[in-house]
Design a protein around this motif. Structure first.
Motif, PDB file in Angstrom:
ATOM      1  N   GLY A 149      65.378  44.004 -33.041  1.00  0.00           N
ATOM      2  CA  GLY A 149      64.926  43.738 -34.405  1.00  0.00           C
ATOM      3  C   GLY A 149      65.322  42.365 -34.922  1.00  0.00           C
ATOM      4  O   GLY A 149      65.662  41.454 -34.156  1.00  0.00           O
ATOM      5  N   LEU A 150      65.274  42.230 -36.229  1.00  0.00           N
ATOM      6  CA  LEU A 150      65.555  40.959 -36.887  1.00  0.00           C
ATOM      7  C   LEU A 150      67.036  40.592 -36.739  1.00  0.00           C
ATOM      8  O   LEU A 150      67.916  41.398 -37.055  1.00  0.00           O
ATOM      9  CB  LEU A 150      65.192  41.054 -38.370  1.00  0.00           C
ATOM     10  CG  LEU A 150      65.362  39.786 -39.213  1.00  0.00           C
ATOM     11  CD1 LEU A 150      64.415  38.691 -38.736  1.00  0.00           C
ATOM     12  CD2 LEU A 150      65.116  40.096 -40.696  1.00  0.00           C
ATOM     13  N   VAL A 151      67.299  39.374 -36.284  1.00  0.00           N
ATOM     14  CA  VAL A 151      68.687  38.948 -36.072  1.00  0.00           C
ATOM     15  C   VAL A 151      69.030  37.666 -36.833  1.00  0.00           C
ATOM     16  O   VAL A 151      70.189  37.264 -36.875  1.00  0.00           O
ATOM     17  CB  VAL A 151      68.992  38.733 -34.578  1.00  0.00           C
ATOM     18  CG1 VAL A 151      68.936  40.052 -33.830  1.00  0.00           C
ATOM     19  CG2 VAL A 151      68.058  37.697 -33.965  1.00  0.00           C
ATOM     20  N   TRP A 158      56.238  26.097 -54.014  1.00  0.00           N
ATOM     21  CA  TRP A 158      56.755  25.553 -52.764  1.00  0.00           C
ATOM     22  C   TRP A 158      56.819  26.589 -51.648  1.00  0.00           C
ATOM     23  O   TRP A 158      57.015  26.232 -50.481  1.00  0.00           O
ATOM     24  CB  TRP A 158      58.149  24.943 -52.972  1.00  0.00           C
ATOM     25  CG  TRP A 158      59.178  25.870 -53.553  1.00  0.00           C
ATOM     26  CD1 TRP A 158      59.577  25.933 -54.861  1.00  0.00           C
ATOM     27  CD2 TRP A 158      59.948  26.862 -52.866  1.00  0.00           C
ATOM     28  NE1 TRP A 158      60.544  26.904 -55.025  1.00  0.00           N
ATOM     29  CE2 TRP A 158      60.793  27.492 -53.813  1.00  0.00           C
ATOM     30  CE3 TRP A 158      60.023  27.284 -51.529  1.00  0.00           C
ATOM     31  CZ2 TRP A 158      61.690  28.498 -53.487  1.00  0.00           C
ATOM     32  CZ3 TRP A 158      60.910  28.305 -51.198  1.00  0.00           C
ATOM     33  CH2 TRP A 158      61.733  28.897 -52.165  1.00  0.00           C
ATOM     34  N   PHE A 159      56.664  27.873 -51.956  1.00  0.00           N
ATOM     35  CA  PHE A 159      56.862  28.895 -50.919  1.00  0.00           C
ATOM     36  C   PHE A 159      55.803  28.799 -49.831  1.00  0.00           C
ATOM     37  O   PHE A 159      54.610  28.711 -50.108  1.00  0.00           O
ATOM     38  CB  PHE A 159      56.849  30.301 -51.516  1.00  0.00           C
ATOM     39  CG  PHE A 159      57.002  31.370 -50.461  1.00  0.00           C
ATOM     40  CD1 PHE A 159      58.221  31.579 -49.833  1.00  0.00           C
ATOM     41  CD2 PHE A 159      55.911  32.130 -50.057  1.00  0.00           C
ATOM     42  CE1 PHE A 159      58.362  32.541 -48.842  1.00  0.00           C
ATOM     43  CE2 PHE A 159      56.041  33.095 -49.070  1.00  0.00           C
ATOM     44  CZ  PHE A 159      57.279  33.293 -48.464  1.00  0.00           C
ATOM     45  N   ASP A 160      56.263  28.821 -48.599  1.00  0.00           N
ATOM     46  CA  ASP A 160      55.403  28.771 -47.419  1.00  0.00           C
ATOM     47  C   ASP A 160      55.883  29.861 -46.463  1.00  0.00           C
ATOM     48  O   ASP A 160      57.001  29.777 -45.949  1.00  0.00           O
ATOM     49  CB  ASP A 160      55.508  27.397 -46.758  1.00  0.00           C
ATOM     50  CG  ASP A 160      54.762  27.323 -45.425  1.00  0.00           C
ATOM     51  OD1 ASP A 160      53.998  28.249 -45.105  1.00  0.00           O
ATOM     52  OD2 ASP A 160      54.976  26.318 -44.703  1.00  0.00           O
ATOM     53  N   PRO A 161      55.091  30.904 -46.227  1.00  0.00           N
ATOM     54  CA  PRO A 161      55.561  31.973 -45.335  1.00  0.00           C
ATOM     55  C   PRO A 161      55.918  31.467 -43.942  1.00  0.00           C
ATOM     56  O   PRO A 161      56.827  31.998 -43.303  1.00  0.00           O
ATOM     57  CB  PRO A 161      54.397  32.969 -45.311  1.00  0.00           C
ATOM     58  CG  PRO A 161      53.219  32.209 -45.817  1.00  0.00           C
ATOM     59  CD  PRO A 161      53.753  31.185 -46.747  1.00  0.00           C
ATOM     60  N   ASP A 162      55.219  30.437 -43.468  1.00  0.00           N
ATOM     61  CA  ASP A 162      55.552  29.890 -42.155  1.00  0.00           C
ATOM     62  C   ASP A 162      56.876  29.119 -42.187  1.00  0.00           C
ATOM     63  O   ASP A 162      57.472  28.856 -41.146  1.00  0.00           O
ATOM     64  CB  ASP A 162      54.441  28.964 -41.664  1.00  0.00           C
ATOM     65  CG  ASP A 162      53.167  29.729 -41.318  1.00  0.00           C
ATOM     66  OD1 ASP A 162      53.287  30.913 -40.941  1.00  0.00           O
ATOM     67  OD2 ASP A 162      52.084  29.157 -41.450  1.00  0.00           O
ATOM     68  N   GLY A 163      57.303  28.745 -43.393  1.00  0.00           N
ATOM     69  CA  GLY A 163      58.586  28.051 -43.545  1.00  0.00           C
ATOM     70  C   GLY A 163      59.765  28.987 -43.697  1.00  0.00           C
ATOM     71  O   GLY A 163      60.915  28.530 -43.760  1.00  0.00           O
ATOM     72  N   LEU A 171      60.721  33.587 -32.400  1.00  0.00           N
ATOM     73  CA  LEU A 171      60.681  33.037 -33.749  1.00  0.00           C
ATOM     74  C   LEU A 171      59.249  33.062 -34.269  1.00  0.00           C
ATOM     75  O   LEU A 171      58.309  32.743 -33.534  1.00  0.00           O
ATOM     76  CB  LEU A 171      61.193  31.590 -33.770  1.00  0.00           C
ATOM     77  CG  LEU A 171      62.686  31.360 -33.977  1.00  0.00           C
ATOM     78  CD1 LEU A 171      63.508  32.038 -32.895  1.00  0.00           C
ATOM     79  CD2 LEU A 171      62.987  29.867 -34.036  1.00  0.00           C
ATOM     80  N   ARG A 172      59.108  33.440 -35.529  1.00  0.00           N
ATOM     81  CA  ARG A 172      57.802  33.385 -36.187  1.00  0.00           C
ATOM     82  C   ARG A 172      58.014  33.329 -37.688  1.00  0.00           C
ATOM     83  O   ARG A 172      59.117  33.531 -38.202  1.00  0.00           O
ATOM     84  CB  ARG A 172      56.942  34.596 -35.821  1.00  0.00           C
ATOM     85  CG  ARG A 172      57.488  35.934 -36.285  1.00  0.00           C
ATOM     86  CD  ARG A 172      56.398  37.006 -36.218  1.00  0.00           C
ATOM     87  NE  ARG A 172      56.867  38.357 -36.448  1.00  0.00           N
ATOM     88  CZ  ARG A 172      57.108  38.885 -37.648  1.00  0.00           C
ATOM     89  NH1 ARG A 172      56.960  38.147 -38.738  1.00  0.00           N
ATOM     90  NH2 ARG A 172      57.519  40.132 -37.771  1.00  0.00           N
ATOM     91  N   GLY A 173      56.914  33.058 -38.405  1.00  0.00           N
ATOM     92  CA  GLY A 173      56.969  33.009 -39.860  1.00  0.00           C
ATOM     93  C   GLY A 173      57.005  34.392 -40.479  1.00  0.00           C
ATOM     94  O   GLY A 173      56.720  35.410 -39.844  1.00  0.00           O
ATOM     95  N   PHE A 174      57.349  34.415 -41.761  1.00  0.00           N
ATOM     96  CA  PHE A 174      57.464  35.658 -42.523  1.00  0.00           C
ATOM     97  C   PHE A 174      56.104  36.321 -42.708  1.00  0.00           C
ATOM     98  O   PHE A 174      55.103  35.653 -42.965  1.00  0.00           O
ATOM     99  CB  PHE A 174      58.082  35.348 -43.889  1.00  0.00           C
ATOM    100  CG  PHE A 174      58.279  36.533 -44.780  1.00  0.00           C
ATOM    101  CD1 PHE A 174      59.425  37.303 -44.699  1.00  0.00           C
ATOM    102  CD2 PHE A 174      57.309  36.877 -45.722  1.00  0.00           C
ATOM    103  CE1 PHE A 174      59.613  38.389 -45.536  1.00  0.00           C
ATOM    104  CE2 PHE A 174      57.479  37.962 -46.560  1.00  0.00           C
ATOM    105  CZ  PHE A 174      58.644  38.722 -46.471  1.00  0.00           C
ATOM    106  N   GLN A 175      56.105  37.652 -42.600  1.00  0.00           N
ATOM    107  CA  GLN A 175      54.916  38.456 -42.865  1.00  0.00           C
ATOM    108  C   GLN A 175      55.269  39.525 -43.896  1.00  0.00           C
ATOM    109  O   GLN A 175      56.441  39.911 -44.024  1.00  0.00           O
ATOM    110  CB  GLN A 175      54.412  39.104 -41.575  1.00  0.00           C
ATOM    111  CG  GLN A 175      53.988  38.096 -40.512  1.00  0.00           C
ATOM    112  CD  GLN A 175      53.600  38.747 -39.196  1.00  0.00           C
ATOM    113  OE1 GLN A 175      53.572  39.974 -39.074  1.00  0.00           O
ATOM    114  NE2 GLN A 175      53.293  37.918 -38.201  1.00  0.00           N
ATOM    115  N   PRO A 176      54.288  40.009 -44.676  1.00  0.00           N
ATOM    116  CA  PRO A 176      54.592  40.967 -45.757  1.00  0.00           C
ATOM    117  C   PRO A 176      55.421  42.170 -45.311  1.00  0.00           C
ATOM    118  O   PRO A 176      56.293  42.635 -46.041  1.00  0.00           O
ATOM    119  CB  PRO A 176      53.201  41.391 -46.245  1.00  0.00           C
ATOM    120  CG  PRO A 176      52.343  40.209 -45.961  1.00  0.00           C
ATOM    121  CD  PRO A 176      52.863  39.632 -44.669  1.00  0.00           C
ATOM    122  N   GLY A 177      55.191  42.668 -44.120  1.00  0.00           N
ATOM    123  CA  GLY A 177      55.942  43.832 -43.657  1.00  0.00           C
ATOM    124  C   GLY A 177      57.392  43.553 -43.316  1.00  0.00           C
ATOM    125  O   GLY A 177      58.151  44.487 -43.008  1.00  0.00           O
TER     126      GLY A 177
END
Length: 294
Positions: free
Chosen positions: A206-208, A192-197, A151-157
């Protein structure tokens, strides 16, 4: 029609007055994005140059949202706006596009008695219920993260993979499933947007899954969206993501959390109940088949 900045400000002020009177917001996030400029149709009722009634029509979803100033209710303004919508849907020359299914509806947030009476008088019937559930963020007991899951926060890629998974997970959901790059960018531009959220779950392929959390009001977090890939359904990843998101919101200062879930989706409803969420109130979609429009 396109709203002027003055009209947009008046509509938002109207919504605030209705919120203060009713205890629930008459317009949801999607409607507020449309007021700011995303595609929608806007019908207005005015008194002495002031907007006292507003109906927003979203043809992509076949739904509308209606609000009337508390001081101008029971004067026929709401019914007149609905009649204007019905006439527009029946006459293409008036510029109101209809839904592909022919069935359309109006949202009632909070399931207020007055809204029930209004809908019944116009021949609308409840067809969909969103449960609004809450729980305090105390005594959290996070689920252990399964081996092989990260698990990790969102990144631009991550954008394209996230949008693809969202489309898969919500293929039957008319609003969330329609999220595209522009809609994502619009939400990411919100304060309110938080990439870690925006928690993402990956396995070796991959992403599941993801849990997009939201902290828009001090002390109150939101389970904004949770989705998992079909290939991992039944492994409990949804609960893992739910618990991880709740822990993130608690660490960010939230003391309670809310969520919206369709009452027909019993698997997530049971998951939320098992995580300590209780029903706070309900939002209803009232629909009217096309053949009954006149």
């Amino acid at each position: 029609m396109n709203l002027t900045s003055s009209q947009a400000e008046q509509i938002l002020a109207l919504a605030d007055r209705a919120y203060a009177a009713d205890g629930c917001a008459p317009l949801n996030e999607e409607a507020r994005f449309a007021i700011a400029g995303t595609p929608a149709e806007h019908l207005l009722a005015e008194q002495d140059g002031v907007i006292v009634g507003y109906l927003q029509w979203q043809p992509a979803f076949g739904t509308g949202q209606l609000v009337v100033d508390p001081h101008f209710r029971r004067r026929g303004l709401g019914g007149a706006l609905v009649e204007q919508l019905i006439e527009g849907l029946a006459d293409p020359t008036l510029g109101l596009a209809g839904s592909e299914s022919g069935e359309w509806g109006l949202w009632s947030f909070g399931d207020l008695p007055a809204a029930r009476e209004f809908a019944a008088a116009l021949g609308f019937r409840p067809s969909r219920t969103l449960l609004v559930m809450r729980r305090p963020l105390a005594d959290l007991q996070p689920s252990p993260i399964p081996e092989g899951l990260q698990l990790r926060g969102f990144q631009p890629g991550d954008r394209d993979a996230f949008l693809a998974l969202n489309a898969e997970a919500f293929a039957e959901h008319p609003e969330q499933g329609a999220l595209d790059a522009d809609g994502l960018a619009q939400r990411m531009a919100e304060d309110w947007f938080d990439p870690d959220g925006l928690l993402l779950a990956f396995d070796a392929d991959g992403l599941v899954g993801f849990h997009w959390t939201k902290l828009a009001e001090p002390g109150t977090g939101e389970v904004y969206v949770i989705g998992t890939a079909a290939r991992v359904r039944g492994r409990g990843y949804g609960r893992v993501l739910l618990d991880a998101g709740l822990a993130h919101l608690a660490a960010a200062g939230a003391t309670e959390v809310l969520l919206y879930v369709d009452s027909a989706e019993q698997i997530p409803v049971r998951m939320y109940e098992g995580a300590g969420f209780l029903i706070d109130h309900r939002d209803l979609l009232y629909t009217k088949p096309a053949q009954e429009n006149r």
